[in-house]
Design an enzyme around this catalytic site. Structure first.
Site, PDB file in Angstrom:
ATOM      1  N   GLY A   1       0.868  -1.135   0.003  1.00 54.90           N
ATOM      2  CA  GLY A   1       0.027   0.104   0.081  1.00 54.90           C
ATOM      3  C   GLY A   1       0.844   1.062   0.086  1.00 54.90           C
TER       4      GLY A   1
ATOM      5  N   ASN B   1       1.433   3.353  -2.071  1.00 56.32           N
ATOM      6  CA  ASN B   1       1.067   4.352  -3.332  1.00 56.32           C
ATOM      7  C   ASN B   1       0.105   5.383  -2.826  1.00 56.32           C
ATOM      8  OD1 ASN B   1      -0.826   1.842  -3.341  1.00 56.32           O
ATOM      9  ND2 ASN B   1      -2.162   3.360  -4.063  1.00 56.32           N
TER      10      ASN B   1
ATOM     11  N   GLY C   1      -1.550   7.410   1.145  1.00 57.83           N
ATOM     12  CA  GLY C   1      -1.726   7.581   2.812  1.00 57.83           C
ATOM     13  C   GLY C   1      -0.632   7.304   3.650  1.00 57.83           C
ATOM     14  N   ILE C   2      -0.468   6.729   4.440  1.00 53.41           N
ATOM     15  CA  ILE C   2       0.461   6.458   5.650  1.00 53.41           C
ATOM     16  C   ILE C   2       1.777   5.868   4.599  1.00 53.41           C
ATOM     17  CG2 ILE C   2       1.482   5.493   7.384  1.00 53.41           C
ATOM     18  CD1 ILE C   2      -0.301   7.485   8.314  1.00 53.41           C
ATOM     19  N   GLY C   3       1.321   4.639   3.821  1.00 53.88           N
ATOM     20  CA  GLY C   3       2.310   3.770   3.070  1.00 53.88           C
ATOM     21  C   GLY C   3       3.031   4.657   2.222  1.00 53.88           C
TER      22      GLY C   3
ATOM     23  N   SER D   1      -3.388   0.066  14.315  1.00 53.75           N
ATOM     24  CA  SER D   1      -4.208   1.168  14.542  1.00 53.75           C
ATOM     25  C   SER D   1      -4.603   1.411  15.697  1.00 53.75           C
ATOM     26  CB  SER D   1      -5.591   0.965  13.691  1.00 53.75           C
ATOM     27  OG  SER D   1      -6.379   1.868  13.791  1.00 53.75           O
TER      28      SER D   1
ATOM     29  N   TYR E   1     -13.387  -3.233  10.928  1.00 56.44           N
ATOM     30  CA  TYR E   1     -12.243  -2.494  10.462  1.00 56.44           C
ATOM     31  C   TYR E   1     -11.121  -2.776  11.663  1.00 56.44           C
ATOM     32  CZ  TYR E   1      -8.375   0.913   9.825  1.00 56.44           C
ATOM     33  OH  TYR E   1      -7.291   1.552   9.517  1.00 56.44           O
TER      34      TYR E   1
END
Length: 320
Positions: free
Chosen positions: A31, A33, A35-37, A160, A185
């Protein structure tokens, strides 16, 4: 007992703007690409690492690489097609790395659904649990030999803050009985974190040199995140609405700091939990106490067995 990476003592305090050199290291960020990543990848590339962005969306990965190379001239980064919700594809995806070793993997990719209905993957697994946990569990198995080939490999699982208030129902991991997206989630992230701590115990028991570390970004909002066009361009309205929350939370660039530290700090130990310093929500990274429900060995053992069965994965996970 935790196991730290052998190293010389650090000569200066940890500086989120000047982490130690990562020259010569290969890091896969799932991931990576967005956000946090994305910010984890950008910060690791700036430190000199060769960064692989694991992403199922080639167009988004290309945009992320363009942004990253603009921010970090000369960055060594490339895209690995990777769909964690497609379990049968993961072995071939790892073969596509074409590396002789992997110094770290950041288990970051995830899906967050806000509204019903409950969604499933092609394999019949609830989408968030499949992507956040099952996909990373199976990916760890295929990456085991590459991580073991590194001098001091690391598995960094991105959890999270939402997982603190959840508890796993091992008899209903797929949320079939009572599906509520926010709860599903949080439980999927708790499953990830529980696995990260259990993996550390497994690695220690087998005498592996690989470390398993868990980190989380705290509270990280898009409206407080610096622009990275075309990956992320917050509107003036989004920034204005997010300003009051800045007292308690932060943007995603800062949210990446605990994860980058978990990858690069030579004093990080297996079984650590890293998060933001201020109430676990914002600020520079610090080591946190592990909440008891995340370290529950009985629950983790049942989760591990169920995960191996659901993914068709050898429970030994391929480490040496």
């Amino acid at each position: 007992m935790r196991s730290a990476t052998p190293s010389v003592p650090r000569s200066r305090p940890w500086d989120v703007r000047r982490p130690p050199s990562a020259e010569g290291r290969n890091v896969l960020v799932t991931g990576g690409n967005a956000g946090i990543g994305y910010f984890v990848a950008e910060q690791l590339a700036a430190a000199g690492a060769t960064v692989v962005l694991g992403s199922r969306d080639a167009a988004k990965a290309t945009a992320a690489l363009d942004s990253l190379r603009t921010r970090v001239p000369g960055a060594r980064a490339w895209h690995l097609p990777l769909d964690l919700a497609d379990l049968p594809s993961l072995e071939a995806a790892v073969a596509g790395l074409a590396l002789d070793r992997l110094d770290a993997v950041v288990h970051n990719a995830g899906v967050a659904l806000d509204h019903p209905p409950r969604r499933e993957t092609a394999d019949g697994h609830e989408l968030m649990f499949a992507t956040q946990h099952l996909g990373h569990f199976a990916l760890t198995r295929w990456l085991g030999p590459l991580l073991s080939a590194a001098p001091a490999g690391r598995v960094v699982t991105v959890g999270s803050y939402a997982a603190r208030s959840e508890r796993l129902e091992v008899d209903d991991l797929q949320s079939r009985r009572d599906y509520r997206p926010a709860r599903a989630y949080g439980r999927s992230k708790l499953a990830q974190m529980s696995f990260g701590f259990a993996l550390d115990r497994h690695l220690r028991a087998t005498g592996s040199t690989v470390l398993s570390v868990v980190a989380h970004p705290g509270g990280a909002l898009d409206g407080l995140t610096p622009a990275r066009p075309p990956v992320h361009t917050p509107t003036p309205g989004e920034r204005l609405r997010a300003l009051p929350a800045g007292v308690l939370v932060q943007g995603k660039e800062a949210g990446a700091w605990p994860i980058v530290r978990a990858v690069l700090d030579p004093e990080v130990a297996g079984g650590d939990l890293w998060g933001p310093r201020v109430f676990g929500l914002r600020g520079v990274p610090r080591r946190e106490p592990v909440p008891p429900h995340m370290a529950d060995r009985a629950v983790a053992a049942r989760l591990w067995t169920a995960s191996a069965e659901l993914t068709g994965t050898d429970p030994r996970l391929g480490f040496r």
